[in-house]
Enzyme design. Structure first.
Site, mmCIF file in Angstrom:
data_model
loop_
_atom_site.group_PDB
_atom_site.id
_atom_site.type_symbol
_atom_site.label_atom_id
_atom_site.label_comp_id
_atom_site.label_asym_id
_atom_site.label_seq_id
_atom_site.Cartn_x
_atom_site.Cartn_y
_atom_site.Cartn_z
ATOM 1 C CB VAL A 189 -13.147 -0.610 7.620
ATOM 2 C CG1 VAL A 189 -12.732 0.091 8.914
ATOM 3 C CG2 VAL A 189 -12.268 -0.158 6.461
ATOM 4 C CB VAL A 244 -19.372 -2.540 7.825
ATOM 5 C CG1 VAL A 244 -19.188 -2.339 9.327
ATOM 6 C CG2 VAL A 244 -19.541 -1.200 7.115
ATOM 7 C CE LYS A 245 -12.647 -8.068 8.911
ATOM 8 N NZ LYS A 245 -11.163 -8.188 8.964
ATOM 9 C CB ILE A 246 -20.263 -6.703 12.283
ATOM 10 C CG1 ILE A 246 -20.499 -5.337 11.628
ATOM 11 C CG2 ILE A 246 -20.924 -6.771 13.641
ATOM 12 C CD1 ILE A 246 -21.976 -4.986 11.418
#
Ligand code: E4P
Length: 229
Positions: free
Chosen positions: A58, A87-89
Protein backbone atom coordinates in the site's frame (compact mmCIF):
# COMPACT_ATOMS: atom_id res chain seq x y z
CA UNK A 1 9.75 -15.27 -10.98
CA UNK A 2 7.17 -14.69 -8.25
CA UNK A 3 3.85 -13.14 -9.24
CA UNK A 4 1.76 -10.56 -7.38
CA UNK A 5 -1.64 -9.21 -8.45
CA UNK A 6 -1.79 -5.49 -9.26
CA UNK A 7 -5.40 -4.53 -8.54
CA UNK A 8 -7.74 -3.56 -5.74
CA UNK A 9 -10.84 -5.03 -7.38
CA UNK A 10 -12.26 -7.46 -4.83
CA UNK A 11 -13.83 -9.84 -7.38
CA UNK A 12 -10.55 -10.07 -9.27
CA UNK A 13 -8.60 -10.60 -6.04
CA UNK A 14 -10.98 -13.40 -4.97
CA UNK A 15 -10.68 -15.05 -8.40
CA UNK A 16 -6.91 -14.85 -8.86
CA UNK A 17 -6.22 -15.69 -5.22
CA UNK A 18 -8.18 -18.92 -5.71
CA UNK A 19 -6.98 -19.96 -9.15
CA UNK A 20 -3.52 -18.44 -9.66
CA UNK A 21 -0.32 -18.88 -7.65
CA UNK A 22 -0.12 -15.26 -6.52
CA UNK A 23 2.03 -14.16 -3.60
CA UNK A 24 -0.01 -11.11 -2.73
CA UNK A 25 -1.58 -7.87 -3.95
CA UNK A 26 -0.15 -4.47 -4.82
CA UNK A 27 -2.15 -1.27 -4.87
CA UNK A 28 -1.41 2.33 -5.67
CA UNK A 29 -3.45 5.53 -5.34
CA UNK A 30 -4.82 5.21 -8.90
CA UNK A 31 -5.79 1.58 -8.42
CA UNK A 32 -7.57 2.41 -5.15
CA UNK A 33 -9.31 5.45 -6.64
CA UNK A 34 -10.96 3.14 -9.20
CA UNK A 35 -12.69 1.28 -6.34
CA UNK A 36 -13.79 4.38 -4.40
CA UNK A 37 -15.90 4.20 -1.22
CA UNK A 38 -14.46 3.45 2.21
CA UNK A 39 -10.91 2.64 1.21
CA UNK A 40 -9.84 1.61 4.74
CA UNK A 41 -12.55 -1.08 4.87
CA UNK A 42 -11.64 -2.01 1.31
CA UNK A 43 -7.97 -2.57 2.19
CA UNK A 44 -9.01 -4.64 5.23
CA UNK A 45 -11.23 -6.72 2.95
CA UNK A 46 -8.26 -7.34 0.62
CA UNK A 47 -6.26 -8.55 3.62
CA UNK A 48 -9.14 -10.81 4.66
CA UNK A 49 -9.34 -12.34 1.16
CA UNK A 50 -5.63 -13.03 0.71
CA UNK A 51 -5.07 -14.08 4.33
CA UNK A 52 -2.34 -13.25 6.80
CA UNK A 53 0.57 -14.83 4.96
CA UNK A 54 0.43 -13.08 1.59
CA UNK A 55 1.92 -9.69 0.81
CA UNK A 56 -0.15 -6.52 0.64
CA UNK A 57 1.58 -3.39 -0.72
CA UNK A 58 0.00 0.00 0.00
CA UNK A 59 1.38 3.38 -1.03
CA UNK A 60 1.69 6.35 1.30
CA UNK A 61 -0.03 9.61 0.34
CA UNK A 62 1.73 11.86 2.85
CA UNK A 63 4.62 13.85 1.43
CA UNK A 64 6.46 15.21 4.51
CA UNK A 65 9.00 12.94 6.22
CA UNK A 66 7.36 12.77 9.66
CA UNK A 67 3.92 12.21 8.16
CA UNK A 68 5.19 9.53 5.74
CA UNK A 69 6.70 7.65 8.67
CA UNK A 70 3.51 8.02 10.73
CA UNK A 71 1.31 6.96 7.80
CA UNK A 72 3.54 3.97 7.00
CA UNK A 73 3.31 2.70 10.57
CA UNK A 74 -0.46 3.21 10.60
CA UNK A 75 -0.84 1.24 7.35
CA UNK A 76 1.15 -1.69 8.73
CA UNK A 77 -0.76 -1.62 12.04
CA UNK A 78 -4.06 -1.62 10.13
CA UNK A 79 -3.32 -4.36 7.61
CA UNK A 80 -1.00 -6.90 9.16
CA UNK A 81 2.57 -6.84 10.31
CA UNK A 82 6.05 -5.90 9.14
CA UNK A 83 6.40 -9.27 7.40
CA UNK A 84 3.29 -9.23 5.23
CA UNK A 85 2.43 -5.56 4.71
CA UNK A 86 4.77 -3.49 2.56
CA UNK A 87 4.66 0.27 2.42
CA UNK A 88 5.17 1.77 -1.00
CA UNK A 89 7.11 5.02 -1.00
CA UNK A 90 7.98 6.89 -4.22
CA UNK A 91 11.62 7.23 -5.30
CA UNK A 92 12.30 10.80 -4.16
CA UNK A 93 14.80 12.29 -1.70
CA UNK A 94 12.19 12.42 1.09
CA UNK A 95 11.16 8.90 0.10
CA UNK A 96 14.73 7.68 0.53
CA UNK A 97 14.94 9.36 3.94
CA UNK A 98 11.70 7.69 5.02
CA UNK A 99 12.90 4.36 3.60
CA UNK A 100 16.13 4.57 5.62
CA UNK A 101 14.26 5.41 8.85
CA UNK A 102 11.51 2.79 8.44
CA UNK A 103 13.72 -0.04 7.19
CA UNK A 104 15.99 0.46 10.24
CA UNK A 105 12.90 -0.25 12.36
CA UNK A 106 12.19 -3.43 10.39
CA UNK A 107 9.42 -2.16 8.10
CA UNK A 108 9.25 -3.59 4.59
CA UNK A 109 9.50 -0.74 2.12
CA UNK A 110 8.76 -0.95 -1.59
CA UNK A 111 10.35 2.01 -3.30
CA UNK A 112 8.00 2.70 -6.18
CA UNK A 113 7.82 4.76 -9.37
CA UNK A 114 11.37 3.64 -10.16
CA UNK A 115 12.38 4.58 -13.71
CA UNK A 116 16.17 4.16 -13.61
CA UNK A 117 18.74 1.74 -12.27
CA UNK A 118 20.31 4.66 -10.38
CA UNK A 119 17.09 5.14 -8.41
CA UNK A 120 16.99 1.41 -7.71
CA UNK A 121 20.59 1.46 -6.45
CA UNK A 122 19.82 4.31 -4.05
CA UNK A 123 16.65 2.59 -2.84
CA UNK A 124 18.59 -0.60 -2.18
CA UNK A 125 21.23 1.35 -0.27
CA UNK A 126 18.42 2.98 1.75
CA UNK A 127 17.28 -0.45 2.91
CA UNK A 128 14.29 -1.05 0.63
CA UNK A 129 12.87 -4.56 0.58
CA UNK A 130 11.69 -4.05 -3.01
CA UNK A 131 12.17 -1.61 -5.85
CA UNK A 132 9.34 -1.30 -8.35
CA UNK A 133 10.55 -0.32 -11.85
CA UNK A 134 7.71 0.77 -14.17
CA UNK A 135 8.28 -1.33 -17.26
CA UNK A 136 5.45 -0.19 -19.60
CA UNK A 137 5.74 3.44 -18.63
CA UNK A 138 9.35 3.25 -19.85
CA UNK A 139 8.50 1.26 -22.99
CA UNK A 140 5.74 3.78 -23.78
CA UNK A 141 8.27 6.62 -24.03
CA UNK A 142 10.60 4.57 -26.25
CA UNK A 143 12.87 3.80 -23.29
CA UNK A 144 14.02 0.29 -22.40
CA UNK A 145 11.83 -0.94 -19.53
CA UNK A 146 13.00 -4.53 -19.69
CA UNK A 147 16.61 -3.37 -20.12
CA UNK A 148 16.26 -1.25 -16.99
CA UNK A 149 15.06 -4.31 -15.07
CA UNK A 150 18.05 -6.25 -16.46
CA UNK A 151 20.44 -3.50 -15.33
CA UNK A 152 18.91 -3.51 -11.83
CA UNK A 153 19.15 -7.30 -11.66
CA UNK A 154 22.84 -7.13 -12.58
CA UNK A 155 23.52 -4.31 -10.11
CA UNK A 156 21.78 -6.20 -7.30
CA UNK A 157 23.60 -9.40 -8.18
CA UNK A 158 26.98 -7.60 -8.05
CA UNK A 159 26.22 -5.82 -4.77
CA UNK A 160 24.64 -8.86 -3.13
CA UNK A 161 21.85 -6.73 -1.72
CA UNK A 162 18.78 -8.38 -0.21
CA UNK A 163 16.62 -5.86 -2.07
CA UNK A 164 14.35 -7.54 -4.62
CA UNK A 165 13.00 -6.30 -7.94
CA UNK A 166 9.21 -5.99 -8.02
CA UNK A 167 8.68 -5.09 -11.67
CA UNK A 168 5.41 -3.21 -12.25
CA UNK A 169 3.35 -1.35 -14.82
CA UNK A 170 2.89 -4.12 -17.38
CA UNK A 171 0.76 -3.73 -20.48
CA UNK A 172 1.74 -6.95 -22.29
CA UNK A 173 2.40 -10.56 -21.36
CA UNK A 174 5.65 -10.43 -23.37
CA UNK A 175 7.02 -7.68 -21.13
CA UNK A 176 6.38 -9.95 -18.14
CA UNK A 177 8.22 -12.89 -19.69
CA UNK A 178 11.05 -10.67 -20.89
CA UNK A 179 11.54 -9.45 -17.30
CA UNK A 180 11.54 -13.02 -15.98
CA UNK A 181 14.38 -14.08 -18.27
CA UNK A 182 16.59 -11.11 -17.33
CA UNK A 183 16.50 -12.05 -13.65
CA UNK A 184 13.54 -10.14 -12.25
CA UNK A 185 12.57 -11.59 -8.85
CA UNK A 186 8.89 -10.66 -8.70
CA UNK A 187 6.37 -9.03 -11.04
CA UNK A 188 3.11 -7.36 -10.13
CA UNK A 189 0.57 -7.86 -12.89
CA UNK A 190 -2.90 -6.45 -13.53
CA UNK A 191 -5.91 -8.69 -14.17
CA UNK A 192 -5.98 -8.31 -17.96
CA UNK A 193 -2.32 -9.22 -18.47
CA UNK A 194 -2.63 -12.01 -15.87
CA UNK A 195 -5.42 -13.61 -17.95
CA UNK A 196 -3.24 -13.36 -21.06
CA UNK A 197 -0.39 -15.25 -19.35
CA UNK A 198 -2.48 -18.45 -19.23
CA UNK A 199 -4.79 -18.13 -22.24
CA UNK A 200 -3.83 -19.70 -25.58
CA UNK A 201 -6.13 -20.63 -28.45
CA UNK A 202 -4.05 -23.73 -29.23
CA UNK A 203 -4.49 -24.89 -25.63
CA UNK A 204 -8.27 -24.51 -26.12
CA UNK A 205 -8.30 -26.36 -29.47
CA UNK A 206 -6.05 -29.08 -28.01
CA UNK A 207 -8.48 -29.62 -25.13
CA UNK A 208 -11.42 -29.68 -27.54
CA UNK A 209 -9.61 -32.32 -29.61
CA UNK A 210 -8.91 -34.49 -26.55
CA UNK A 211 -12.57 -34.30 -25.50
CA UNK A 212 -13.83 -35.17 -29.00
CA UNK A 213 -11.51 -38.19 -29.31
CA UNK A 214 -12.28 -39.41 -25.78
CA UNK A 215 -16.05 -39.09 -26.20
CA UNK A 216 -15.82 -40.87 -29.59
CA UNK A 217 -14.29 -43.88 -27.83
CA UNK A 218 -15.81 -43.81 -24.32
CA UNK A 219 -18.85 -41.51 -24.44
CA UNK A 220 -19.53 -39.56 -21.25
CA UNK A 221 -17.41 -41.82 -19.03
CA UNK A 222 -14.42 -40.35 -17.21
CA UNK A 223 -11.34 -42.07 -15.82
CA UNK A 224 -12.63 -41.32 -12.31
CA UNK A 225 -15.96 -42.93 -13.15
CA UNK A 226 -14.20 -46.01 -14.58
CA UNK A 227 -11.99 -46.37 -11.49
CA UNK A 228 -14.96 -46.09 -9.16
CA UNK A 229 -16.92 -48.53 -11.34
C1 E4P B 1 2.30 -1.03 -8.86
O1 E4P B 1 1.32 -1.13 -8.12
C2 E4P B 1 2.43 0.11 -9.79
O2 E4P B 1 2.02 1.26 -9.14
C3 E4P B 1 1.60 -0.13 -11.01
O3 E4P B 1 1.98 -1.36 -11.60
C4 E4P B 1 1.72 1.00 -12.04
O4 E4P B 1 1.00 0.60 -13.18
P1 E4P B 1 0.55 1.62 -14.32
O5 E4P B 1 1.77 2.14 -14.99
O6 E4P B 1 -0.30 0.78 -15.24
O7 E4P B 1 -0.24 2.70 -13.66
Amino acid sequence: MRIILDTANLDDIRYFNEYFPIEGVTTNPTILSKEGGDIISHLKEIRAIIGEDKELHVQVMETEFDKIVEEAKAIVALLGNKKNTFVKIPATPVGLKACMALSKEGYGITVTAVLTAAQAMLASNAGAAYVAPYVSRLENICADGVGTVADIAELFSISGTDCQILAASFKTAKEVLDCAVVGCHTATIGSDVMHRLIQHTTTDTSIAGFEKDWKGAFGEKTILGMIKG
